[in-house]
Write an enzyme that holds these catalytic residues in place. Structure first.
Site, PDB file in Angstrom:
ATOM      1  N   ASN A 157     -19.895  15.633  37.937  1.00 32.13           N
ATOM      2  CA  ASN A 157     -19.481  17.023  37.742  1.00 32.13           C
ATOM      3  C   ASN A 157     -20.717  17.812  37.329  1.00 32.13           C
ATOM      4  O   ASN A 157     -21.187  17.691  36.206  1.00 32.13           O
ATOM      5  CB  ASN A 157     -18.396  17.061  36.649  1.00 32.13           C
ATOM      6  N   LYS A 168     -21.002  20.911  36.853  1.00 33.35           N
ATOM      7  CA  LYS A 168     -20.681  22.093  36.033  1.00 33.35           C
ATOM      8  C   LYS A 168     -21.428  23.325  36.589  1.00 33.35           C
ATOM      9  O   LYS A 168     -21.629  23.409  37.792  1.00 33.35           O
ATOM     10  CB  LYS A 168     -21.008  21.832  34.560  1.00 33.35           C
ATOM     11  N   HIS A 174     -10.120  20.316  33.299  1.00 35.23           N
ATOM     12  CA  HIS A 174     -11.339  19.913  32.589  1.00 35.23           C
ATOM     13  C   HIS A 174     -11.352  20.594  31.209  1.00 35.23           C
ATOM     14  O   HIS A 174     -10.923  21.743  31.082  1.00 35.23           O
ATOM     15  CB  HIS A 174     -12.591  20.296  33.383  1.00 35.23           C
ATOM     16  N   GLU A 219     -13.527  22.042  29.516  1.00 37.21           N
ATOM     17  CA  GLU A 219     -14.182  23.349  29.411  1.00 37.21           C
ATOM     18  C   GLU A 219     -13.266  24.455  29.934  1.00 37.21           C
ATOM     19  O   GLU A 219     -13.309  25.592  29.468  1.00 37.21           O
ATOM     20  CB  GLU A 219     -15.530  23.313  30.143  1.00 37.21           C
ATOM     21  N   GLU A 243     -11.193  12.201  28.973  1.00 36.54           N
ATOM     22  CA  GLU A 243     -12.462  12.683  28.425  1.00 36.54           C
ATOM     23  C   GLU A 243     -12.231  13.225  27.017  1.00 36.54           C
ATOM     24  O   GLU A 243     -11.807  14.370  26.863  1.00 36.54           O
ATOM     25  CB  GLU A 243     -13.018  13.809  29.298  1.00 36.54           C
ATOM     26  N   GLY A 284     -20.849  15.989  26.530  1.00 38.40           N
ATOM     27  CA  GLY A 284     -22.129  16.677  26.353  1.00 38.40           C
ATOM     28  C   GLY A 284     -22.709  16.539  24.959  1.00 38.40           C
ATOM     29  O   GLY A 284     -23.637  17.247  24.594  1.00 38.40           O
ATOM     30  N   SER A 335     -20.352  11.789  27.933  1.00 38.13           N
ATOM     31  CA  SER A 335     -21.671  11.199  27.652  1.00 38.13           C
ATOM     32  C   SER A 335     -21.863   9.813  28.268  1.00 38.13           C
ATOM     33  O   SER A 335     -22.476   8.935  27.650  1.00 38.13           O
ATOM     34  CB  SER A 335     -21.941  11.164  26.143  1.00 38.13           C
TER      35      SER A 335
HETATM   36  P1  PGA Z   1     -20.995  14.733  29.998  1.00 39.33           P
HETATM   37  O1  PGA Z   1     -19.785  15.557  30.682  1.00 39.33           O
HETATM   38  O2  PGA Z   1     -21.172  13.482  30.802  1.00 39.33           O
HETATM   39  O3  PGA Z   1     -22.165  15.652  30.043  1.00 39.33           O
HETATM   40  O4  PGA Z   1     -20.545  14.425  28.598  1.00 39.33           O
HETATM   41  C1  PGA Z   1     -18.650  14.920  31.176  1.00 39.33           C
HETATM   42  C2  PGA Z   1     -17.684  15.934  31.746  1.00 39.33           C
HETATM   43  O5  PGA Z   1     -17.564  17.016  31.188  1.00 39.33           O
HETATM   44  O6  PGA Z   1     -17.026  15.698  32.787  1.00 39.33           O
END
Ligand code: PGA
Length: 251
Positions: free
Chosen positions: A9, A11, A96, A98, A168, A174, A214
């Site tokens: 992803n 983003k 997601h 976010e 997640e 992140g 992460s």
């Molecule tokens: P990340 O993001 O691997 O940077 O933690 C995962 C995600 O948001 O799908």
């Protein structure tokens, strides 16, 4: 036998020029390893056509990060299922964290988006996960159960067969923190158990459940080796082709 999936992803990163370079590098690196794992790239909307060109004929899957639930029409700023399909997308993220926590998307809207994806030819990657305060209050399992039930209940067995779920934990996205493989595996077992109660047992067994938060080459093998963890949804590490390939190799 459930399929293994590693999805990147991107983003709001990598414009169409950068996306072309990064996806080209991923294609090249993938030629050097043998993997039965399904690889999916999920670029921003404007980068999708460039990536679609680069990955054509490679077997790499393409996904979008969001969609609108209505057909084409007067919905300024939105993108329909049909538009994504016509660019070659086979997947779309729904729910997601976010979008849930920055944009404010909630169950009823996510439910419509997920059904719109299924109504077209897209497979939704439905994301669930608890906030840190919910985990600390001992509510992680309740939150994830509610997110699964409020959006997936009522689907037909042939529809559930097209869904991918991603667990997640929001506090791990992140941040460099990951759930322990034991915690992640137990949450995945909870999700699988719920799916088995809600749907035909065999259909539930086939749903890939990815872990996200992460994931890096260094922790991927331990996480992805656990029962019920069928792959990874990767954010940050998917922007770097060699890190992303490290995770695919681990899978
Ligand atoms: P990340 O993001 O691997 O940077 O933690 C995962 C995600 O948001 O799908």
């Amino acid at each position: 036998m459930r399929r293994k999936i590693v999805a990147g992803n991107w983003k709001m990163n990598l414009d169409h020029k950068e996306g072309k370079i990064v996806s080209g590098r991923i294609v090249d690196l993938l030629k050097e390893i043998e993997t039965s794992c399904e690889v999916i790239l999920i670029p921003p909307f404007t980068t999708i056509p460039a990536v679609a060109d680069v990955i054509a004929g490679t077997g790499i899957g393409l996904g979008a990060q969001d969609l609108w639930y209505e057909g084409n029409g007067a919905f300024t700023g939105e993108i329909s299922t049909a538009m994504l399909s016509s660019l070659g997308c086979g997947y779309v993220l729904v729910g997601h964290s976010e979008r849930r926590h920055i944009i404010g998307e909630k169950g009823p809207l996510l439910s419509k988006k997920l059904r719109a994806a299924l109504g077209g030819s897209l497979s939704p990657i439905y994301c669930v996960g608890e906030l840190l305060k919910e985990r600390e209050a001992g509510k992680a399992r309740d939150v994830v159960s509610r997110q699964v039930e409020e959006v997936l209940s009522g689907l037909r067995d042939d529809e559930i067969a097209r869904i991918v779920v991603a667990y997640e934990p929001v506090w791990a996205i992140g941040t460099g923190k990951t759930a322990t493989p034991e915690d992640a595996s137990s949450m995945h077992a909870l999700i699988r158990g719920l799916l088995a109660e809600m749907f035909d047992q065999e259909a539930a067994e086939e749903v890939p459940i990815l872990y996200g938060g992460s994931v890096k080459p260094g922790n991927a093998a331990d996480l992805l080796g656990r029962e019920n963890i069928d792959g990874a949804l990767v954010g940050g590490a998917s922007l770097d082709p060699s890190s992303f390939l490290g995770i695919i190799s681990a899978a």
